[in-house]
Write an enzyme that holds these catalytic residues in place. Structure first.
Site, PDB file in Angstrom:
ATOM      1  N   GLU A 185      35.330  -7.628 -13.623  1.00  0.00           N
ATOM      2  CA  GLU A 185      36.064  -7.242 -12.421  1.00  0.00           C
ATOM      3  C   GLU A 185      36.012  -5.747 -12.120  1.00  0.00           C
ATOM      4  O   GLU A 185      36.046  -5.345 -10.942  1.00  0.00           O
ATOM      5  CB  GLU A 185      37.531  -7.688 -12.537  1.00  0.00           C
ATOM      6  CG  GLU A 185      37.763  -9.177 -12.319  1.00  0.00           C
ATOM      7  CD  GLU A 185      37.515 -10.014 -13.566  1.00  0.00           C
ATOM      8  OE1 GLU A 185      37.816 -11.218 -13.531  1.00  0.00           O
ATOM      9  OE2 GLU A 185      37.029  -9.455 -14.580  1.00  0.00           O
ATOM     10  N   ALA A 209      35.670 -15.804  -8.932  1.00  0.00           N
ATOM     11  CA  ALA A 209      36.227 -16.063  -7.602  1.00  0.00           C
ATOM     12  C   ALA A 209      35.109 -16.256  -6.582  1.00  0.00           C
ATOM     13  O   ALA A 209      34.029 -15.680  -6.692  1.00  0.00           O
ATOM     14  CB  ALA A 209      37.127 -14.910  -7.183  1.00  0.00           C
ATOM     15  N   GLY A 242      36.884 -14.844 -13.341  1.00  0.00           N
ATOM     16  CA  GLY A 242      37.829 -15.957 -13.408  1.00  0.00           C
ATOM     17  C   GLY A 242      37.303 -17.153 -14.160  1.00  0.00           C
ATOM     18  O   GLY A 242      38.081 -17.938 -14.706  1.00  0.00           O
ATOM     19  N   GLU A 259      38.157 -16.377 -17.632  1.00  0.00           N
ATOM     20  CA  GLU A 259      39.613 -16.477 -17.768  1.00  0.00           C
ATOM     21  C   GLU A 259      40.046 -17.936 -17.890  1.00  0.00           C
ATOM     22  O   GLU A 259      40.971 -18.261 -18.647  1.00  0.00           O
ATOM     23  CB  GLU A 259      40.292 -15.814 -16.561  1.00  0.00           C
ATOM     24  CG  GLU A 259      40.179 -14.295 -16.584  1.00  0.00           C
ATOM     25  CD  GLU A 259      40.803 -13.646 -15.362  1.00  0.00           C
ATOM     26  OE1 GLU A 259      41.691 -12.803 -15.537  1.00  0.00           O
ATOM     27  OE2 GLU A 259      40.387 -13.979 -14.239  1.00  0.00           O
TER      28      GLU A 259
END
Length: 361
Positions: free
Chosen positions: A231, A163, A208, A211
């Protein structure tokens, strides 16, 4: 979501517009509906669907499809029919375009290269990047000429750092949840693309970024790449599918260890864990994973496109249910390739001892 109480499958099909009972799929603009009817606790399960887009998404997709994809040679040189020159990928320091999309041509026709290009932000996931990727996914989804997709980076040494925390820090608390939800939906849509997707990880894929790679069908990394769901270092958890996809890829216990410890592994270790399919030694131009991904896409390209799509559908849906239901899903997906012209072309090519030429019909 579909809910039924009995299992009914049909294997007699007279045209590709005929309906079978398991999942939804589109061939040559006609909607082929496969519906599965499942008994007991497997009666409720997620079906792959083809839905009408609402007005806003339709307008956005129409706008995207009308755009002219002309890129400077420094970003994507003109693709050539064959040879290593067609694989050459150049990097850009221009941050005006967060995402660069290239539809290859010649012998590579059908391969789409989606390149993330945010050098100043380490390819972090911003509002604008999410918007552009949504548009790209919708365009690819509607294009039945696409055979495979390569997701890569145009920035040396980085795949995606997760992010955009600078942008996130400026968000009001009430904005964070909806943004994460939209990013999660994007990654889910990426995973739901009907064609094979390959993540070429030539640098750090964190949070992310990993991911996003986990939503792809196949992952290839350079040996020097760094991968991790980190995270918990920020007192949060993976919020775009990491807690669900990582255990499915490497197993529950190992996934817990990596997530709990926010551990980062290199490409070789990721390959040993099964997190990536291949780890390749990085080259001087920093695009070894991309080149290997392109080789793999070229292996997929000549195969029957409808068959490849149906194989992906059968695997993705079958892995989520019991074996008996999975076999029924496979049967229904197999039934969809029986009436195709490609199947007849494959038989004719075998008989005539020549390479087949598939049109996706």
């Amino acid at each position: 979501m579909l809910f039924f109480s009995a299992v009914i499958f049909s294997t007699a099909f007279t045209s590709r517009d005929h309906c079978c009972h398991v999942i939804g799929f589109r061939v040559q603009g006609a909607s082929i509906i496969i519906m599965a009817t499942v008994v007991g606790r497997f009666a409720l399960w997620r079906a792959c669907r083809v839905q009408a887009m609402d007005r806003e998404r339709a307008a956005r997709a129409a706008y995207f499809c009308s755009r002219q994809y002309v890129f400077p040679d420094k970003v994507f040189p003109p693709s050539r029919p064959s040879g290593d020159a067609a694989a050459t990928r150049h990097y850009s320091s221009d941050s005006t375009d967060d995402l660069r999309v290239r539809y290859l041509d010649g012998n590579d026709s059908g391969i789409v290269v989606v390149g993330i290009n945010r050098p100043k932000a380490k390819n972090s996931i911003s509002k604008n990047l999410v918007k552009l990727m949504f548009e790209t996914v919708e365009s690819i989804k509607k294009n039945n000429k696409v055979r495979s997709v390569i997701l890569c980076s145009l920035v040396p040494g980085i795949f995606c750092a997760g992010a955009d925390l600078k942008e996130r820090g400026k968000m009001h608390q009430s904005e964070v949840g909806p943004f994460v939800s939209k990013a999660r939906t994007l990654i889910t849509e990426l995973g739901n693309l009907p064609v094979p997707t390959i993540a070429a990880i030539d640098g750090a894929a964190l949070g992310g970024g990993l991911e996003m790679a986990l939503a792809c069908d196949i992952r290839i990394s350079s040996s020097t790449a760094k991968l991790g769901l980190v995270e918990t270092k920020l007192a949060i958890i993976p919020g775009a599918g990491g807690t669900q996809r990582l255990p499915r890829v490497i197993g529950v216990s190992l996934a817990k260890e990596l997530i709990f410890a926010a551990r980062v592994v290199d490409g070789d270790e990721a390959c040993r864990l099964g997190l990536v399919n291949h780890s390749v030694e990085q080259n001087d131009s920093g695009d070894a994973a991309y080149l290997r991904a392109l080789e793999l896409a070229r292996e997929i390209n000549p195969q029957g496109p409808i068959a490849v799509r149906m194989a992906k559908l059968a695997i993705n849906q079958g892995i989520e249910v019991d074996l008996s239901t999975g076999l029924a899903i496979e049967e229904a997906c197999y039934a969809q390739v029986i009436p195709t012209k490609d199947r007849l072309e494959g038989l004719a090519a075998f008989k005539e001892k020549r390479p087949p030429f598939y049109k996706g019909e």
